[in-house]
Write a protein that holds these residues in place. Sequence first.
Motif, PDB file in Angstrom:
ATOM      1  N   MET A   1     -97.543 -92.592 -36.232  1.00 35.68           N
ATOM      2  CA  MET A   1     -96.319 -93.229 -36.681  1.00 35.68           C
ATOM      3  C   MET A   1     -96.083 -92.837 -38.128  1.00 35.68           C
ATOM      4  SD  MET A   1     -95.260 -97.267 -37.010  1.00 35.68           S
ATOM      5  CE  MET A   1     -95.506 -97.625 -35.313  1.00 35.68           C
ATOM      6  N   LYS A   2     -94.882 -92.462 -38.437  1.00 33.12           N
ATOM      7  CA  LYS A   2     -94.489 -92.097 -39.795  1.00 33.12           C
ATOM      8  C   LYS A   2     -93.569 -93.194 -40.335  1.00 33.12           C
ATOM      9  CE  LYS A   2     -91.922 -88.617 -42.288  1.00 33.12           C
ATOM     10  NZ  LYS A   2     -91.023 -87.478 -42.168  1.00 33.12           N
ATOM     11  N   ILE A   3     -93.858 -93.700 -41.540  1.00 31.96           N
ATOM     12  CA  ILE A   3     -93.044 -94.742 -42.173  1.00 31.96           C
ATOM     13  C   ILE A   3     -92.507 -94.176 -43.472  1.00 31.96           C
ATOM     14  CG2 ILE A   3     -93.053 -97.055 -43.183  1.00 31.96           C
ATOM     15  CD1 ILE A   3     -95.344 -97.726 -41.253  1.00 31.96           C
ATOM     16  N   ASP A   4     -91.207 -94.379 -43.706  1.00 29.51           N
ATOM     17  CA  ASP A   4     -90.551 -93.792 -44.873  1.00 29.51           C
ATOM     18  C   ASP A   4     -89.585 -94.806 -45.468  1.00 29.51           C
ATOM     19  OD1 ASP A   4     -89.881 -91.913 -46.747  1.00 29.51           O
ATOM     20  OD2 ASP A   4     -88.712 -90.655 -45.401  1.00 29.51           O
ATOM     21  N   PHE A   5     -89.247 -94.636 -46.747  1.00 34.93           N
ATOM     22  CA  PHE A   5     -88.263 -95.474 -47.431  1.00 34.93           C
ATOM     23  C   PHE A   5     -87.180 -94.589 -48.025  1.00 34.93           C
ATOM     24  CE2 PHE A   5     -86.647 -97.115 -51.478  1.00 34.93           C
ATOM     25  CZ  PHE A   5     -86.050 -98.289 -51.046  1.00 34.93           C
ATOM     26  N   ASN A   6     -85.929 -94.999 -47.820  1.00 36.22           N
ATOM     27  CA  ASN A   6     -84.792 -94.306 -48.424  1.00 36.22           C
ATOM     28  C   ASN A   6     -83.944 -95.314 -49.168  1.00 36.22           C
ATOM     29  OD1 ASN A   6     -85.275 -91.681 -47.342  1.00 36.22           O
ATOM     30  ND2 ASN A   6     -84.536 -92.414 -45.365  1.00 36.22           N
ATOM     31  N   LYS A   7     -83.648 -95.033 -50.417  1.00 34.06           N
ATOM     32  CA  LYS A   7     -82.782 -95.893 -51.206  1.00 34.06           C
ATOM     33  C   LYS A   7     -81.333 -95.623 -50.808  1.00 34.06           C
ATOM     34  CE  LYS A   7     -81.857 -97.228 -55.959  1.00 34.06           C
ATOM     35  NZ  LYS A   7     -82.205 -97.013 -57.357  1.00 34.06           N
ATOM     36  N   ASP A   8     -80.568 -96.702 -50.548  1.00 32.70           N
ATOM     37  CA  ASP A   8     -79.173 -96.575 -50.130  1.00 32.70           C
ATOM     38  C   ASP A   8     -78.315 -97.487 -50.997  1.00 32.70           C
ATOM     39  OD1 ASP A   8     -76.711 -96.424 -48.899  1.00 32.70           O
ATOM     40  OD2 ASP A   8     -77.506 -96.623 -46.868  1.00 32.70           O
ATOM     41  N   GLY A   9     -77.621 -96.929 -51.944  1.00 34.96           N
ATOM     42  CA  GLY A   9     -76.777 -97.683 -52.864  1.00 34.96           C
ATOM     43  C   GLY A   9     -75.572 -98.332 -52.207  1.00 34.96           C
ATOM     44  N   ARG A  10     -75.263 -97.971 -50.971  1.00 33.64           N
ATOM     45  CA  ARG A  10     -74.117 -98.565 -50.260  1.00 33.64           C
ATOM     46  C   ARG A  10     -74.425 -99.950 -49.701  1.00 33.64           C
ATOM     47  NH1 ARG A  10     -73.377 -93.972 -46.055  1.00 33.64           N
ATOM     48  NH2 ARG A  10     -75.608 -94.252 -46.209  1.00 33.64           N
ATOM     49  N   LEU A  11     -75.706-100.308 -49.615  1.00 33.78           N
ATOM     50  CA  LEU A  11     -76.097-101.612 -49.077  1.00 33.78           C
ATOM     51  C   LEU A  11     -75.984-102.687 -50.149  1.00 33.78           C
ATOM     52  CD1 LEU A  11     -79.285-100.611 -47.043  1.00 33.78           C
ATOM     53  CD2 LEU A  11     -77.008-101.102 -46.143  1.00 33.78           C
ATOM     54  N   ASN A  12     -75.701-103.916 -49.722  1.00 33.79           N
ATOM     55  CA  ASN A  12     -75.695-105.062 -50.635  1.00 33.79           C
ATOM     56  C   ASN A  12     -77.124-105.382 -51.048  1.00 33.79           C
ATOM     57  OD1 ASN A  12     -72.905-105.401 -50.425  1.00 33.79           O
ATOM     58  ND2 ASN A  12     -73.123-106.707 -48.623  1.00 33.79           N
ATOM     59  N   ASP A  13     -77.270-106.193 -52.112  1.00 35.09           N
ATOM     60  CA  ASP A  13     -78.589-106.533 -52.625  1.00 35.09           C
ATOM     61  C   ASP A  13     -79.468-107.220 -51.577  1.00 35.09           C
ATOM     62  OD1 ASP A  13     -77.990-105.425 -55.051  1.00 35.09           O
ATOM     63  OD2 ASP A  13     -77.490-107.331 -56.016  1.00 35.09           O
TER      64      ASP A  13
ATOM     65  N   ILE B   1     -81.032-105.124 -45.744  1.00 39.96           N
ATOM     66  CA  ILE B   1     -82.056-104.132 -45.432  1.00 39.96           C
ATOM     67  C   ILE B   1     -81.666-103.521 -44.097  1.00 39.96           C
ATOM     68  CG2 ILE B   1     -84.475-103.718 -44.874  1.00 39.96           C
ATOM     69  CD1 ILE B   1     -85.168-106.156 -46.578  1.00 39.96           C
ATOM     70  N   ASN B   2     -81.599-102.211 -44.043  1.00 36.79           N
ATOM     71  CA  ASN B   2     -81.260-101.508 -42.813  1.00 36.79           C
ATOM     72  C   ASN B   2     -82.510-100.793 -42.306  1.00 36.79           C
ATOM     73  OD1 ASN B   2     -79.762-100.393 -40.742  1.00 36.79           O
ATOM     74  ND2 ASN B   2     -79.074 -98.658 -41.966  1.00 36.79           N
ATOM     75  N   VAL B   3     -82.937-101.135 -41.100  1.00 32.79           N
ATOM     76  CA  VAL B   3     -84.125-100.519 -40.514  1.00 32.79           C
ATOM     77  C   VAL B   3     -83.682 -99.662 -39.331  1.00 32.79           C
ATOM     78  CG1 VAL B   3     -86.336-100.935 -39.367  1.00 32.79           C
ATOM     79  CG2 VAL B   3     -85.574-102.458 -41.195  1.00 32.79           C
ATOM     80  N   LEU B   4     -84.077 -98.410 -39.340  1.00 31.19           N
ATOM     81  CA  LEU B   4     -83.768 -97.482 -38.251  1.00 31.19           C
ATOM     82  C   LEU B   4     -85.082 -97.016 -37.643  1.00 31.19           C
ATOM     83  CD1 LEU B   4     -81.819 -95.634 -36.643  1.00 31.19           C
ATOM     84  CD2 LEU B   4     -82.106 -93.955 -38.480  1.00 31.19           C
TER      85      LEU B   4
END
Length: 151
Positions: free
Chosen positions: A1-13, A16-19
């Motif tokens: 399993m690979k786990i990654d984090f991407n910063k997304d400035g379009r999201l509100n404070d 959290i969007n999990v894909l």
Amino acid sequence: MKIDFNKDGRLNDDEINVLVSAKELTPEVIDLLAMLKNVSNQDDNWIPVNTNNRVQMVAISNIVGIEIYQNELNIYTNEEQFVTNGTLKDMYEKLKKHHFIQISKSAIINIDHLDYMETAFSGNMTAFLTNDLKLNVSRKYLPGLKKSLRM
């Protein structure tokens, strides 16, 4: 399993969007999605309260009412009372989707814990809640409470 984090400035404070990506929808993927959904729902049932140099996790369903005196919030639950700093407005914003209603300038209640109301002094009412808590309902907030109670 690979786990990654991407910063997304379009999201509100508070978003959290999990894909979850996989080649196929396997039982393991279904279990992972169920766990993520369960974690999301659990976070919505508790509220952290800063008190006595610690953070106490309080079940929202156990909160009977909240009053403010100056800048101290008194949080009444079925079992105990917590005193913390903050504003009633901020606390109400966090709780209003959980059957909480403001009944005066200085108090909010959990409608699920309202036993009955009686007419009080000068057109106000008194709300009698579980754990023998009594809070005043001001005339200004009475129409909103009645609407919430479908009266």
